[in-house]
Scaffold this active site. Structure first.
Site, mmCIF file in Angstrom:
data_model
loop_
_atom_site.group_PDB
_atom_site.id
_atom_site.type_symbol
_atom_site.label_atom_id
_atom_site.label_comp_id
_atom_site.label_asym_id
_atom_site.label_seq_id
_atom_site.Cartn_x
_atom_site.Cartn_y
_atom_site.Cartn_z
ATOM 1 N N ASP A 81 62.994 60.991 11.139
ATOM 2 C CA ASP A 81 61.915 61.068 10.038
ATOM 3 C C ASP A 81 61.118 59.746 10.260
ATOM 4 O O ASP A 81 61.505 58.818 11.100
ATOM 5 C CB ASP A 81 62.330 61.297 8.846
ATOM 6 N N SER A 109 70.077 53.146 3.751
ATOM 7 C CA SER A 109 70.175 54.529 4.243
ATOM 8 C C SER A 109 70.666 54.320 5.846
ATOM 9 O O SER A 109 71.127 55.558 6.348
ATOM 10 C CB SER A 109 68.678 55.140 4.294
ATOM 11 N N HIS A 124 63.608 56.812 9.944
ATOM 12 C CA HIS A 124 65.199 56.703 10.397
ATOM 13 C C HIS A 124 65.312 57.292 11.964
ATOM 14 O O HIS A 124 64.551 58.245 12.063
ATOM 15 C CB HIS A 124 65.877 57.540 9.477
#
Ligand SMILES: *[C@@H]1O[C@H](CO)[C@@H](O)[C@H](O)[C@H]1NC(C)=O
Ligand SMILES: *[C@@H]1O[C@H](CO)[C@@H](O)[C@H](O)[C@H]1NC(C)=O
Length: 353
Positions: free
Chosen positions: A328, A38, A331
């Site tokens: 979040d 990610s 991240h």
């Protein structure tokens, strides 16, 4: 000695200055080609049947057009900043996104998939793209390059591009410490060795496919991810020392691997893009970077939410993400990504541009 002996003819000076000043970055690095998780997935998971998605608000709210693209961020990711700094596109497209074609991918592409790792079992846990499959997609890409641009141009793109590899955190934080499967087989130190072996195999495979310029990321201080702090109840929600220690231990092993491969693989140039220290500084001295909050993220309560739990229905999501290190619970915010990118870009440019 007369001044005339120092004169450089006009055209020569112009050429010299062009080489020195405007840089030959454009010619030297025709594309940024990305593999990983990610931290570098710009939207491949949108096209996968997985719960690890971020193509809905508030993700992307500070991206161009306020668009949620599938980046796990409020804005751009490190490969976007790196690509732009090399004079390429300001955003790197995801290979599975049908809005782009081989003409677009010829200057930059990511095969990364949020949730993936060096270990196949990591990707399997979230039904995302395993690393071996990212390599299959890359082979498919090479075929398209050859078909569209011809053998010679394709070869030039393949061998001169910068390959950015960013993964490893999920192997520890979404696999080893969450599921019992690997823990019944390995101690954490043995698992580090197992992951290093997988990394070596992967890099050797890219090398055999033609890659020569690589940027390989090390692990971040993963014990300081808001999600890990949230679970650290006994430690008063401080960073989890054990996980940071594992990251540092792993990074030493990774460093040794890079030294070895730089020696062994003729013509390869691997740069370790270490962001551990700069991110740790942001976490421990937030105010010197203009941050106000580090122990929880911007989205929702900022403690455990990621993917579908970080959605437009939480009234608690912060209004100014630039005050937060994390977007979040897993991240970084765009601002953090920018600071980390600014840290590695000069090293990348001096090595590869
Ligand atoms: C890619 O898309 C652009 C328009 O977005 C188009 O001009 C170009 O011909 C396409 N290239 C290929 C190889 O399909
Ligand atoms: C992952 O799976 C692929 C395909 O089955 C296999 O070739 C590869 O060796 C596996 N890698 C690891 C690290 O287990």
């Amino acid at each position: 000695m007369g001044n005339s002996s120092y004169r450089i003819p006009g055209p020569c000076l112009t050429i010299l200055l062009t080489l020195v000043c405007t840089g030959t970055a454009r010619a030297k690095v025709p594309a940024l080609i990305v593999f990983g998780d990610s931290t570098v997935d710009t939207g491949n998971n949108n096209f996968r049947p997985t719960l690890l998605k971020s193509n809905f608000p508030p993700y992307g709210r500070d991206f161009e057009g306020g668009r949620a693209t599938g980046r796990f961020c409020n804005g751009r990711l490190p490969p976007d900043f790196v690509s732009e700094s090399f004079g390429l596109k300001p955003t790197v497209p995801a290979y599975l996104d049908p809005a782009y074609n081989i003409t677009d991918f010829a200057t930059g592409v990511t095969f990364a998939s949020a949730g993936s790792g060096y270990d196949n079992a990591t990707a399997m846990a979230s039904n995302v793209i395993p690393l071996w499959k990212e390599v299959e997609m890359y082979k498919d890409y090479q075929g398209k390059l050859r078909a569209h641009f011809g053998e010679e141009k394709a070869k030039e793109i393949i061998s001169n591009s910068l390959y950015m590899l960013s993964l490893g955190t999920n192997d520890f934080m979404l696999n080893f410490y969450v599921f019992p499967y690997r823990r019944t087989q390995f101690t954490v130190k043995q698992y580090e060795v197992f992951i290093i072996a997988a990394a070596e195999k992967f890099i050797r495979q890219l090398y055999s496919l033609g890659a020569r310029k690589l940027s390989v990321s090390a692990l971040p201080p993963m014990g300081c991810l808001p999600f890990e702090r949230f679970l650290n109840i006994n430690g008063r929600h401080d960073c989890v020392t054990l996980y940071n220690k594992v990251a540092m231990e792993f990074n030493v092993k990774m460093h040794n691997l890079m030294v070895k491969l730089n020696k062994k693989l003729t013509g390869i140039k691997i740069l370790e893009s270490s962001i551990y220290d700069v991110l740790y500084q942001m976490i421990t001295k937030p105010s010197s970077f203009g941050f106000e909050v580090v122990d929880r993220a911007c989205c929702a309560t900022g403690t455990f939410e990621v993917s579908y739990l970080c959605n437009p229905y939480s009234p608690l999501t912060c209004s100014d993400a630039s005050k937060f290190v994390f977007w979040d619970s897993f991240h970084p915010t765009e601002k953090t990504n920018k600071i980390m990118s600014d840290h590695i870009i000069p090293q990348l440019k001096s090595r590869f541009a």
